[in-house]
Design a protein around this motif. Structure first.
Motif, PDB file in Angstrom:
ATOM      1  N   GLY A  66     -18.558 -15.993  14.604  1.00 41.04           N
ATOM      2  CA  GLY A  66     -19.298 -15.140  15.923  1.00 41.04           C
ATOM      3  C   GLY A  66     -19.494 -16.598  16.536  1.00 41.04           C
ATOM      4  N   ARG A  67     -19.979 -17.523  15.896  1.00 41.38           N
ATOM      5  CA  ARG A  67     -20.463 -18.751  16.624  1.00 41.38           C
ATOM      6  C   ARG A  67     -19.667 -19.955  17.005  1.00 41.38           C
ATOM      7  N   PHE A  68     -18.785 -20.378  16.538  1.00 40.74           N
ATOM      8  CA  PHE A  68     -17.328 -21.201  16.320  1.00 40.74           C
ATOM      9  C   PHE A  68     -15.995 -20.885  16.509  1.00 40.74           C
ATOM     10  N   THR A  69     -15.509 -21.331  17.352  1.00 42.61           N
ATOM     11  CA  THR A  69     -13.856 -20.969  17.821  1.00 42.61           C
ATOM     12  C   THR A  69     -13.398 -22.316  17.277  1.00 42.61           C
ATOM     13  N   ILE A  70     -12.370 -22.044  16.987  1.00 41.77           N
ATOM     14  CA  ILE A  70     -10.908 -23.411  17.295  1.00 41.77           C
ATOM     15  C   ILE A  70      -9.811 -22.859  18.012  1.00 41.77           C
ATOM     16  N   SER A  71      -9.698 -23.781  18.647  1.00 41.81           N
ATOM     17  CA  SER A  71      -8.290 -23.430  19.763  1.00 41.81           C
ATOM     18  C   SER A  71      -7.396 -24.827  19.818  1.00 41.81           C
ATOM     19  N   ARG A  72      -6.125 -25.137  20.360  1.00 44.90           N
ATOM     20  CA  ARG A  72      -5.323 -25.874  20.621  1.00 44.90           C
ATOM     21  C   ARG A  72      -5.149 -26.081  21.871  1.00 44.90           C
ATOM     22  N   ASP A  73      -5.573 -27.235  22.584  1.00 45.84           N
ATOM     23  CA  ASP A  73      -5.019 -27.759  23.807  1.00 45.84           C
ATOM     24  C   ASP A  73      -3.544 -28.634  23.524  1.00 45.84           C
ATOM     25  N   SER A  74      -2.334 -27.989  24.224  1.00 40.63           N
ATOM     26  CA  SER A  74      -0.788 -28.275  23.784  1.00 40.63           C
ATOM     27  C   SER A  74      -1.018 -29.502  24.693  1.00 40.63           C
ATOM     28  N   TYR A  80      -9.322 -28.406  19.338  1.00 45.50           N
ATOM     29  CA  TYR A  80     -10.947 -28.394  19.074  1.00 45.50           C
ATOM     30  C   TYR A  80     -11.578 -27.300  18.246  1.00 45.50           C
ATOM     31  N   LEU A  81     -12.899 -27.484  18.255  1.00 50.79           N
ATOM     32  CA  LEU A  81     -13.697 -26.585  17.248  1.00 50.79           C
ATOM     33  C   LEU A  81     -15.243 -26.064  17.831  1.00 50.79           C
ATOM     34  N   GLN A  82     -14.849 -25.398  18.756  1.00 44.52           N
ATOM     35  CA  GLN A  82     -16.867 -24.720  20.134  1.00 44.52           C
ATOM     36  C   GLN A  82     -17.415 -24.284  18.746  1.00 44.52           C
ATOM     37  N   MET A  83     -18.209 -24.760  19.259  1.00 41.78           N
ATOM     38  CA  MET A  83     -19.206 -24.911  18.125  1.00 41.78           C
ATOM     39  C   MET A  83     -20.597 -24.299  18.942  1.00 41.78           C
TER      40      MET A  83
END
Length: 128
Positions: A66-74, A80-83
């Protein structure tokens, strides 16, 4: 072989946000599972978040859900780790890692032993 480079760490106040980046130049990170880990002083390295190869699944530790999100940027070959809503207990050196396996899921509880290749880490400090 792959050389992973983390960036984006720094000092932030409690409740603030940071975005960590994990980049590589030798391989396309799109193809592989990527994990984010952290290690606080005097503590063992722990798994924080993971995205599987093929983006079939992801994992987040209970402490960051609920606080951190992992995502890719091809386009930038980055993960990324959005915190968000950072807490002082999030203070640690954060590492990204991969296994370079063509098919790889995030293991339960994300043990560090899942991954072979690691970056040098980036320090995140959250003040009160």
């Amino acid at each position: 072989q792959v050389h992973l480079v983390e960036s984006g760490g720094g000092l932030v106040q409690s409740g603030g946000s940071l975005r960590l980046s994990c980049a590589a130049s030798e391989v396309s990170l799109d193809h592989y599972a990527i994990g984010w880990f952290r290690q606080a002083p005097g503590k063992e390295r722990e798994g924080v978040s993971c995205i599987s190869s093929g983006d079939r699944s992801s994992y987040s530790a209970e402490s960051v859900k609920g606080r951190f999100t992992i995502s890719r940027d091809s386009a930038k070959n980055a993960v990324y780790l959005q915190m968000n809503s950072l807490k002082p207990e999030d203070t640690a050196v954060y590492y990204c890692a991969t296994d370079l396996l063509p098919v790889s899921d995030c293991m339960h509880n994300l043990p560090p032993t899942q991954f072979e290749y690691w970056g040098q880490g980036t320090l995140v400090t959250v003040s009160e």
